[in-house]
Design an enzyme around this catalytic site. Sequence first.
Site, mmCIF file in Angstrom:
data_model
loop_
_atom_site.group_PDB
_atom_site.id
_atom_site.type_symbol
_atom_site.label_atom_id
_atom_site.label_comp_id
_atom_site.label_asym_id
_atom_site.label_seq_id
_atom_site.Cartn_x
_atom_site.Cartn_y
_atom_site.Cartn_z
ATOM 1 C CB SER A 87 -0.914 0.002 1.222
ATOM 2 O OG SER A 87 -0.164 0.122 2.407
ATOM 3 C CB THR A 207 -2.312 5.139 3.585
ATOM 4 O OG1 THR A 207 -2.998 5.187 2.346
ATOM 5 C CG2 THR A 207 -1.646 6.468 3.845
ATOM 6 C CB THR A 225 -0.710 6.282 0.274
ATOM 7 O OG1 THR A 225 -1.510 5.151 -0.064
ATOM 8 C CG2 THR A 225 -1.161 7.469 -0.565
ATOM 9 N NE ARG A 235 -7.939 8.126 -5.520
ATOM 10 C CZ ARG A 235 -7.500 7.790 -4.316
ATOM 11 N NH1 ARG A 235 -6.221 7.593 -4.097
ATOM 12 N NH2 ARG A 235 -8.349 7.639 -3.313
ATOM 13 N N GLY A 237 -5.479 11.089 -4.016
ATOM 14 C CA GLY A 237 -6.301 10.802 -2.841
ATOM 15 C C GLY A 237 -6.153 11.886 -1.788
ATOM 16 C CG ASP A 238 -7.028 10.671 2.214
ATOM 17 O OD1 ASP A 238 -6.554 9.812 1.428
ATOM 18 O OD2 ASP A 238 -7.230 10.441 3.422
ATOM 19 C CB THR A 258 -5.179 4.814 6.419
ATOM 20 O OG1 THR A 258 -5.821 4.203 7.546
ATOM 21 C CG2 THR A 258 -3.772 5.216 6.831
ATOM 22 N N GLY A 259 -7.596 4.924 4.494
ATOM 23 C CA GLY A 259 -8.938 4.489 4.111
ATOM 24 C C GLY A 259 -9.419 5.249 2.886
ATOM 25 N N GLY A 261 -9.996 7.692 0.513
ATOM 26 C CA GLY A 261 -9.566 9.081 0.417
ATOM 27 C C GLY A 261 -10.632 10.007 -0.119
HETATM 28 N N1 ASP Z 1 -6.302 7.116 1.763
HETATM 29 C C1 ASP Z 1 -5.609 6.501 0.658
HETATM 30 C C2 ASP Z 1 -6.113 7.072 -0.619
HETATM 31 O O1 ASP Z 1 -7.294 7.295 -0.746
HETATM 32 C C3 ASP Z 1 -5.790 5.029 0.558
HETATM 33 C C4 ASP Z 1 -5.736 4.230 1.816
HETATM 34 O O2 ASP Z 1 -5.393 4.742 2.862
HETATM 35 O O3 ASP Z 1 -6.063 3.066 1.781
HETATM 36 O O4 ASP Z 1 -5.324 7.240 -1.515
#
Ligand code: ASP
Length: 360
Positions: A87, A207, A225, A235, A237-238, A258-259, A261
């Site tokens: 990740s 991440t 990440t 793309r 993410g956050d 994390t998660g 985004g």
């Molecule tokens: N937050 C990360 C993203 O959206 C991905 C992740 O943390 O799993 O890029």
Amino acid sequence: MDGSMKRRDFIKSATFAGAATMLGEGLSGIGQVAAQSKTAIKPVVISSQNGLKATARAMEMIKEGNDALDAVIACVNIVEDDPNDMSVGYGGLPNEEGVVELDSSVMHGPTGRGGAVAAIRNIKNPSKVARLVMERTDHVLIVGEGALRFAKAHGFKEEDLLTKESREVWLKWKETMSTDDDWLPPHDLDSKDIGEGLKSAIRTTGTINCNAVDLKGNISGVTTTSGLAWKIPGRVGDSPILGAGLYVNNEVGAAGSTGRGEANLLACSSVMIVEYMSQGKSPEQACLMACERIARQTKMKRLLDDQGRPKFNVNFYAINKRGEYGGAAIWSGPRFAVNTGEVESRLESCAYLYKREARN
Ligand code: ASP
């Protein structure tokens, strides 16, 4: 249900009973955390679960007198370099074309600065490049081709970040993809049968976020990440967006995520968590409030289960100036790594909004 879960459920309801009042009071609580912090400095390092070993290294560096920023970056570099963490960094899962694209941000509390790179290819340690954006440019965020050229100007080596394993997982997705991608047909608020990629077993997210308080009481954080696997190229993410995947205020604390985004970009959660802490909320309470905010803001039916709850998960990690820490997730299950000065770090469960049953 065990004792700790009951406690977390209790904290959850207490949090939300108090939340409206605190928000209604505006900024009256600001300064409370900073004022109390003058009494004692308690170093702490927190990270997502994949930083269990690396946070111990970060704490070692803090005890040696290093700045929190050096410690958190050294922490995530260990995970970026690890081919087995799919990740982050080397071995991270690629975009839909099989190319690894990385996002990272850093924030340095004592100087109030931040730096970030997004959608950068072929550079194993984007967190180091994010730091250079902060220290060696007058910008905060550099993306794509420009970020790669900037990294190369600073001597970073371009390398193929796909490992045999991550390429094989990508190939498997490519060969079996159907509704399992990010291209959506026209749809509306009530559409339910699209975006099934959210459910895919092999669509890993991951991440590392790491935040720390050092011996001087200064606070820094980093998030890095390879982002969402199989994403549309470009793309972002956050993780590289200050305020979403990371935020630090040296007078208050730090938070990261994390998660999913996309949900976090729409909620700007990390800056909200730091603001909630400045109003007197504990790190755990503040993280739970961010989860609640995302749950309230998610309206598209395709993203909700039959009870109107988000189908996805987002996890938050926070520390305050006093060295208190906490984590929370929308759904139960995730853990975070923490070190308050010990040789080995430990994993603790995130508080949560909804308990995940075996079937969801
Ligand atoms: N937050 C990360 C993203 O959206 C991905 C992740 O943390 O799993 O890029």
